[in-house]
Design an enzyme around this catalytic site. Structure first.
Site, PDB file in Angstrom:
ATOM      1  N   HIS A  78     -29.434  55.101  39.097  1.00 22.12           N
ATOM      2  CA  HIS A  78     -29.343  54.793  40.337  1.00 22.12           C
ATOM      3  C   HIS A  78     -27.972  55.021  40.948  1.00 22.12           C
ATOM      4  CE1 HIS A  78     -29.042  51.771  43.464  1.00 22.12           C
ATOM      5  NE2 HIS A  78     -30.121  51.582  43.508  1.00 22.12           N
ATOM      6  N   GLU A 134     -34.203  57.770  46.742  1.00 24.93           N
ATOM      7  CA  GLU A 134     -33.410  56.723  47.152  1.00 24.93           C
ATOM      8  C   GLU A 134     -32.358  57.272  48.109  1.00 24.93           C
ATOM      9  OE1 GLU A 134     -34.243  52.665  45.337  1.00 24.93           O
ATOM     10  OE2 GLU A 134     -32.274  53.424  44.604  1.00 24.93           O
ATOM     11  N   GLY A 138     -29.281  49.315  50.636  1.00 22.29           N
ATOM     12  CA  GLY A 138     -28.622  48.182  51.232  1.00 22.29           C
ATOM     13  C   GLY A 138     -27.749  48.037  52.545  1.00 22.29           C
TER      14      GLY A 138
HETATM   15  P1  PGA Z   1     -32.234  48.030  48.929  1.00 17.33           P
HETATM   16  O1  PGA Z   1     -32.073  48.606  47.357  1.00 17.33           O
HETATM   17  O2  PGA Z   1     -33.765  47.828  49.044  1.00 17.33           O
HETATM   18  O3  PGA Z   1     -31.533  46.604  48.713  1.00 17.33           O
HETATM   19  O4  PGA Z   1     -31.873  48.941  50.055  1.00 17.33           O
HETATM   20  C1  PGA Z   1     -32.614  49.544  47.065  1.00 17.33           C
HETATM   21  C2  PGA Z   1     -32.062  50.181  45.686  1.00 17.33           C
HETATM   22  O5  PGA Z   1     -31.073  50.162  45.528  1.00 17.33           O
HETATM   23  O6  PGA Z   1     -33.166  50.350  44.892  1.00 17.33           O
END
Ligand code: PGA
Length: 343
Positions: free
Chosen positions: A158, A245, A251
């Protein structure tokens, strides 16, 4: 076949007439719960373990959608976790026939979450693991320990662990970031160990805003895929899931446009094809992650290369998370109808 036509299709290449081609079902979709949906020319059958194609393509094979909730460092007490997991299990009951739903709590809450999920088809995931089975590795958790805790999936690489934050916190200085310093090499070690222990890794890749603005997205993402998969056998790819991602979307409330997210997921698929072959590339599930919410999920989930979502913030609210796996089921059903119309 007793399931409808899929919206996410893999074209099994033509040019294999005559002899039957055999595809391990595990390489095509998660058939533990349901056989894959099929359509296409040629005779196709499923014997419970493998798909058989008698005449060459095109044959369309479903990739089963997956919606995984990454709780990050939230809901980590036993009480909070069982409340959230219990609510998710209740809401997911009507959808798990069509969608794999996964929740990934913090380590200390794994047991409470596993208990709350008992009797439900919602799967348990973890947010990381180490690559050794046991030893003097203070603070680390091995894949075998996760398996023993009832874990099926593990998120690896991640961006928050790679030190590539979407929203840098004021106290994350250079020195602190290094403590999270996941690299393509450590992701590869972890993925290899996770697979050996029987876990299914969800490998995260994605570019920062600076890399996107410098036109480096495709190269960065392809290199991350290649690095993560180094030495992983074709036979192991059935258990691998990727998540695209974009770091700048995590976020932050900024979502990648559905077309662009799909395009980059296509880059990931091409990188897998380059390393293995098109059958494997077509069978691997690729999720999108980064501010996916109930109101933008449908547009993302209908994209051909996007097979689901890795959800952060919205996975902490049962109704929002349910809105997303509901959208995945709807996208699947809509695709099935479109497939039927084509047929
Ligand atoms: P988010 O996070 O949906 O809060 O943007 C996604 C993630 O970090 O997997």
């Amino acid at each position: 076949m007793d399931r409808p036509l899929p919206n996410r299709v893999v074209r099994v290449p033509a040019g294999r007439p005559g002899a039957a081609c055999v595809y391990p079902a595990s390489a095509l979709c998660d058939t533990e719960r349901a056989p894959p949906a099929l359509t296409g020319a040629g005779r196709v059958w499923f014997n419970g373990a493998a798909l058989f194609l008698s005449t060459g393509g095109p044959v369309h094979v479903a990739r089963r959608p997956m919606i995984a909730g990454n709780w990050k460092m939230n809901k980590g007490t036993a009480r909070e976790a069982s409340e959230l997991a219990g609510a998710v299990a209740g809401l997911a009951a009507d959808f798990t026939a069509d969608v794999d739903v996964v929740v990934c709590p913090p380590y200390p809450a794994l047991h409470a979450t596993a208990e709350a999920l008992q009797g439900s088809a919602v799967a348990l995931g973890a947010q990381d693991c180490y690559w050794k089975s046991a030893g003097a590795y203070t603070g680390q958790v091995s894949p075998e320990m996760l398996v023993d805790s009832g874990v099926t999936y593990v998120v690896l690489g991640h961006s928050e662990r790679r030190g590539r934050f979407g929203v840098p916190e004021p106290d994350f200085t250079e020195g602190v970031l290094k403590h999270f310093g996941e690299t393509d090499h450590t992701v590869n070690l972890k993925a290899t160990a996770a697979i050996a222990a029987g876990l299914k890794p969800i490998i995260c890749v994605g570019e920062t805003l600076a890399e996107r603005e410098a036109d480096q997205t495709d190269g960065i993402v392809a290199a991350q895929v290649e690095g993560a998969l180094d030495g992983i056998s074709a036979g192991s790819m059935a258990s691998v899931v990727f998540a695209y991602e974009p770091v700048w979307a995590i976020g932050t409330g900024r979502t990648c446009s559905p077309d662009e997210a799909d395009r980059v997921c296509g880059v990931i698929r091409k990188a897998i094809e380059d390393q293995y072959n098109d059958d494997i590339a077509g069978s691997v599930r690729i999720l999108y992650g980064g501010s996916m919410k109930p109101d933008n999920a449908a547009d993302l989930l209908v994209q051909p290369h996007i097979d689901g979502g890795l959800i952060g913030g919205a996975s902490l609210k049962p109704a929002d998370f349910a809105g997303i796996f509901g959208a995945a089921a709807a996208a699947q059903a809509a695709g099935a109808q479109a497939g039927a119309a084509v047929e």
